[in-house]
Design an enzyme around this catalytic site. Structure first.
Site, PDB file in Angstrom:
ATOM      1  N   PRO A  77       0.815  -1.219   0.000  1.00  0.00           N
ATOM      2  CA  PRO A  77       0.000   0.000   0.000  1.00  0.00           C
ATOM      3  C   PRO A  77       0.849   1.271   0.000  1.00  0.00           C
ATOM      4  CG  PRO A  77      -0.875  -1.583   1.573  1.00  0.00           C
ATOM      5  CD  PRO A  77       0.440  -2.129   1.111  1.00  0.00           C
ATOM      6  N   CYS A  78       0.430   2.237  -0.830  1.00  0.00           N
ATOM      7  CA  CYS A  78       1.160   3.507  -0.920  1.00  0.00           C
ATOM      8  C   CYS A  78       0.531   4.580  -0.034  1.00  0.00           C
ATOM      9  CB  CYS A  78       1.204   3.994  -2.368  1.00  0.00           C
ATOM     10  SG  CYS A  78      -0.420   4.471  -3.035  1.00  0.00           S
ATOM     11  N   THR A  79      -0.505   4.217   0.707  1.00  0.00           N
ATOM     12  CA  THR A  79      -1.314   5.185   1.453  1.00  0.00           C
ATOM     13  C   THR A  79      -0.488   6.166   2.264  1.00  0.00           C
ATOM     14  OG1 THR A  79      -2.916   3.394   1.696  1.00  0.00           O
ATOM     15  CG2 THR A  79      -3.284   5.387   3.000  1.00  0.00           C
ATOM     16  N   LEU A  81       2.812   6.771   1.918  1.00  0.00           N
ATOM     17  CA  LEU A  81       4.001   7.238   1.208  1.00  0.00           C
ATOM     18  C   LEU A  81       3.670   8.262   0.132  1.00  0.00           C
ATOM     19  CD1 LEU A  81       5.844   3.815   0.646  1.00  0.00           C
ATOM     20  CD2 LEU A  81       6.243   5.473   2.481  1.00  0.00           C
TER      21      LEU A  81
END
Length: 417
Positions: A77-79, A81
């Site tokens: 998950p890039c949430t 970053l």
């Protein structure tokens, strides 16, 4: 000679990474994914492949891994970053789940590891989260290479840069550059007038940026600066302003149109249908299939990389766009984001659906922001948005219901009272 790898897919999403690998001759034997709608999509398109739901339950995941699986994928998950997210880094509760993948690798070694995330991973908080993951791979005796790759290079009219890390076991795993470092084409520098090509932008922005795209859309994403999943807007050559159809968004990500239409699968599971907004989240969070197909082809047909070693990285320096580790030393690599140079499809011609006019409310908010901002806008852009705003205002007035005429008896009553 071509080889086929067996994939264990952590954070499987809707299978963008694995679909590309399948197209290249590899096969997935296990998914780990917790999102209800995403798992419905996986069940529809990867029939028979088991799915476990929680990477936190490492023993359960390990118990389902095929003994012959030799490639671990993790588009985590890039949430926490992404610049469009919370930017909490590994202090957040989502992006830090990559640590569970590392913990899994400690107990079950894979000869090959492929990890994907947003470009801000190497910048956020002076690159400490990139440092953590790469250092852990080194501790576990892996060589690694990473490269920032732009989906624009593959002919799709979407500007989408992502970091791909490929790691190989020191004991006979090979040079990771043989997969990621082939091809290095210069960036495009074409500019188009507003009437010459479609231009993409994010209507949810307008204070400090637009996500502007020349003859392309900006990166499709699962969230926005106003915390809602939303499509970008497109200023068409006729100066109409639309948002693209969901099926065109799926195609911009390299999927067949309708890939996320899994309502029937969800009904089979006895749960409710999910709406269009949730489908935008799934598409925006996915790995681009054209890029993953290219990586899969490089994994299947290894060719020795014959470039130079690069420049040794100095501890504490910013992470470059591409780098690698040979087992003892880290090197910065002078290699760009375009491993191929396929002819780009024109955005206006790519769209198979007419799209939806950007709403009055969305246009009004966006115009107010760009009117107050100091952004340098393309000549004629703000005027085109204003024209669209006036058009939508006019349409809203026309669509208002007429005021009911009072009955004659009521008028007489009022006039004589």
């Amino acid at each position: 000679m071509s080889r086929s790898l067996e994939v264990t897919a952590i954070f499987g999403g809707i299978g963008g990474l694995e679909l590309g690998l399948h197209r290249s001759g590899h096969r997935t034997t296990l998914f780990c994914e917790c999102d209800r709608e995403a798992t419905a999509v996986l069940r529809r398109h990867f029939e028979g492949v088991p799915i476990v739901s929680d990477i936190n339950c490492i023993e359960e995941v390990l118990g389902c891994v095929s003994p012959s699986s030799n490639l671990l994928t993790a588009g985590f998950p890039c949430t926490d970053l992404s610049q469009a997210g919370r930017t909490q880094g590994f202090a957040g509760g989502r992006s830090s789940l990559i640590r569970k993948t590392i913990a899994l690798l400690e107990q079950r070694r894979f000869a090959h590891v492929l990890i994907e995330n947003v470009p801000n991973w190497r910048h956020l908080h002076r690159g400490e989260y990139m440092s953590e993951v790469l250092s852990e791979l080194e501790r576990l005796k892996y060589r690694w290479a990473y490269r920032t790759i732009d989906a624009l290079a593959f002919g799709l009219p979407q500007r989408r840069r992502r970091i791909f890390v490929y790691a190989t076991a020191l004991e006979g795993g090979g040079d990771p550059r043989d997969v990621l470092f082939h091809g290095n084409f210069p960036a495009e520098k074409s500019l188009h007038g507003l009437h010459e090509a479609a231009h993409g932008f994010y209507w949810t922005e307008g204070n400090r940026g637009l996500g502007w795209g020349e003859d392309c859309v900006p990166t499709l994403k699962g969230g926005s600066t106003i915390s809602i999943p939303s499509p970008p807007a497109i200023l068409m050559p006729d100066l109409s302003v639309i948002t693209p159809h969901l099926q065109d968004a799926e195609r911009l990500q390299g999927f067949p149109a309708g890939w996320t239409d899994a309502d029937s699968q969800i009904q089979v599971q006895g749960t409710q249908q999910f709406n269009q907004r949730r489908r935008w989240v799934l598409v925006g969070n996915a790995v681009n299939v054209e890029v993953s197909t290219w990586i899969g082809e490089r994994l299947a047909n290894l060719m020795p990389y014959e470039g130079d070693r690069g420049t040794p990285l100095i501890p504490g320096d910013p992470w470059p766009e591409a780098a690698w580790y040979d087992g003892s030393t880290r090197y910065a690599a002078s290699i760009g984001t375009r491993p191929v140079d396929r002819p780009r499809q024109r955005l206006a011609n790519f769209l198979h659906h007419p799209g939806t006019p950007l709403s009055l409310r969305a246009t009004d908010g966006f115009y107010r922001r760009i009117d107050k901002s100091r952004l340098r806008l393309k000549d004629g852009f703000k005027d085109a948005i204003k024209v669209h705003l006036e058009k939508m205002r006019g349409a809203a007035i026309v669509s208002l219901p007429a005021t009911p005429k009072a009955p004659e008896s009521a008028v007489l009553s009022l006039s004589t009272s």
